[in-house]
Design an enzyme around this catalytic site. Structure first.
Site, PDB file in Angstrom:
ATOM      1  N   GLN A  96       8.681  -9.945  55.518  1.00  0.00           N
ATOM      2  CA  GLN A  96       8.812 -10.083  56.865  1.00  0.00           C
ATOM      3  C   GLN A  96       8.278 -11.610  56.320  1.00  0.00           C
ATOM      4  O   GLN A  96       7.238 -11.295  56.525  1.00  0.00           O
ATOM      5  CB  GLN A  96       8.769  -9.559  58.767  1.00  0.00           C
ATOM      6  CG  GLN A  96       9.219 -10.221  59.488  1.00  0.00           C
ATOM      7  CD  GLN A  96      10.206 -10.639  59.919  1.00  0.00           C
ATOM      8  OE1 GLN A  96      10.826 -11.182  58.873  1.00  0.00           O
ATOM      9  NE2 GLN A  96      10.822  -9.812  60.413  1.00  0.00           N
ATOM     10  N   ALA A 156      16.364 -14.893  56.968  1.00  0.00           N
ATOM     11  CA  ALA A 156      16.194 -14.264  55.775  1.00  0.00           C
ATOM     12  C   ALA A 156      16.265 -12.501  56.122  1.00  0.00           C
ATOM     13  O   ALA A 156      17.029 -12.234  55.715  1.00  0.00           O
ATOM     14  CB  ALA A 156      15.288 -14.950  54.952  1.00  0.00           C
ATOM     15  N   TYR A 157      15.205 -12.045  56.905  1.00  0.00           N
ATOM     16  CA  TYR A 157      16.002 -10.955  57.148  1.00  0.00           C
ATOM     17  C   TYR A 157      16.781 -10.346  57.668  1.00  0.00           C
ATOM     18  O   TYR A 157      17.054  -9.043  57.065  1.00  0.00           O
ATOM     19  CB  TYR A 157      13.904 -10.730  58.967  1.00  0.00           C
ATOM     20  CG  TYR A 157      13.897  -9.005  58.764  1.00  0.00           C
ATOM     21  CD1 TYR A 157      13.158  -8.511  57.957  1.00  0.00           C
ATOM     22  CD2 TYR A 157      14.319  -8.406  59.577  1.00  0.00           C
ATOM     23  CE1 TYR A 157      13.202  -6.996  57.485  1.00  0.00           C
ATOM     24  CE2 TYR A 157      14.096  -7.217  59.864  1.00  0.00           C
ATOM     25  CZ  TYR A 157      13.358  -6.308  58.630  1.00  0.00           C
ATOM     26  OH  TYR A 157      12.773  -5.221  59.310  1.00  0.00           O
ATOM     27  N   ALA A 158      17.272 -10.893  58.763  1.00  0.00           N
ATOM     28  CA  ALA A 158      18.745 -10.976  59.307  1.00  0.00           C
ATOM     29  C   ALA A 158      19.337 -10.646  58.547  1.00  0.00           C
ATOM     30  O   ALA A 158      20.279 -10.299  58.426  1.00  0.00           O
ATOM     31  CB  ALA A 158      18.970 -12.069  60.261  1.00  0.00           C
ATOM     32  N   LYS A 161      19.599  -7.714  55.941  1.00  0.00           N
ATOM     33  CA  LYS A 161      19.159  -6.359  56.803  1.00  0.00           C
ATOM     34  C   LYS A 161      20.637  -6.412  57.505  1.00  0.00           C
ATOM     35  O   LYS A 161      21.275  -5.618  57.535  1.00  0.00           O
ATOM     36  CB  LYS A 161      18.484  -6.250  58.308  1.00  0.00           C
ATOM     37  CG  LYS A 161      16.975  -5.824  57.604  1.00  0.00           C
ATOM     38  CD  LYS A 161      16.686  -4.262  56.513  1.00  0.00           C
ATOM     39  CE  LYS A 161      15.700  -4.486  55.878  1.00  0.00           C
ATOM     40  NZ  LYS A 161      14.905  -3.208  55.534  1.00  0.00           N
TER      41      LYS A 161
END
Length: 252
Positions: A96, A156-158, A161
């Site tokens: 993250q 970036a994480y969103a 995922k």
């Protein structure tokens, strides 16, 4: 019915298994009867290997830094070579990085996408080639509530995922006819190292807990049962599903 959940005789490979959700999933699969390959960066961390072997299961540590693409590609053939087969794959390693989107560093974007999406794709592709040919397999990806929601300061994480959700469905569409189940577990707010800052924040932690219908943060062990289900023949007709393990967060 209990035999449908029995993983005896199966071989599982789990990345991100040295801590958090990955560790609990690897242990849960072993407790259900599977032999396990631990795909991890450090060959010296043998704590989980010893715990699994104490259960009477075979367990091998395979060097696999998910930022090293060649090691990711080698993980499947190495698992098959050392444990005699492969039936279950759980790409659980993840990272993250938080930053306002206007200032989000490109290098952090690239690293998050490599670890959280591309390495998953490469591992799934290698596993899929083997599983399609053998006519059996279980792949369990790890999504997030960010697969459905954008969150704040985690672009970036969103994005990664969200990509995991669609990758899971895309692979399921192609491989279901070959008796290969591809599904995802979708964690909500889980008390792991990744969320240490949120858990330690007295205001945000309370706000999050109050919004969760179960009235508590999740724990890594909450994933043992769902993982065993998706890895077992009890889930034989479950394909392309994103199973939320979130205490009811998404339904609120």
């Amino acid at each position: 019915m209990k035999h449908a959940f029995d993983l005896s005789g199966k071989v599982a490979a789990v990345s991100g298994s040295t801590r958090g959700i990955g560790r609990s999933i690897a242990l849960g699969l072993a407790e259900a009867g599977a032999d396990v390959a631990l795909l991890q960066r450090s060959l010296s961390d043998t704590t989980l290997q010893e715990e699994i072997r104490q259960l009477g299961r075979k367990c091998e540590i395979i060097e696999c830094d998910v930022e090293n693409r060649q090691q990711v590609r080698n993980a499947v053939p190495e698992t098959i070579s050392r444990l005699g087969g492969l039936h279950i794959v759980v790409p659980c390693a993840g990272i993250q990085h938080r930053s306002p989107s206007v200032d989000f560093p490109e290098e952090d974007w690239d690293r998050v996408m490599q670890v959280n999406l591309k390495s998953v794709w490469l591992l799934c592709q290698q596993a899929g080639r083997h599983m399609v040919e053998q006519g059996y397999g279980k792949i369990i990806t790890i999504g997030s509530v960010a697969s459905f929601q954008g969150g704040f300061t985690v672009p970036a994480y969103a994005a990664a995922k969200g990509g995991i959700a669609q990758l899971t469905k895309a692979l399921a569409n192609e491989w279901a006819a070959h008796n290969v189940n591809v599904n995802a577990l979708v964690p909500g707010y889980i008390d792991t190292d990744m969320n240490t800052a949120l858990v330690s924040d007295p205001t945000r932690s309370v706000q999050i807990s109050e919004r969760i219908p179960a009235a508590r943060w999740g724990t890594p062990d909450d994933f043992k049962g769902p993982a065993v289900f998706l890895a077992s023949d009890a889930a034989a007709y479950v394909h392309g599903h994103l199973l939320a393990v979130d205490g009811g967060w998404l339904g609120r």
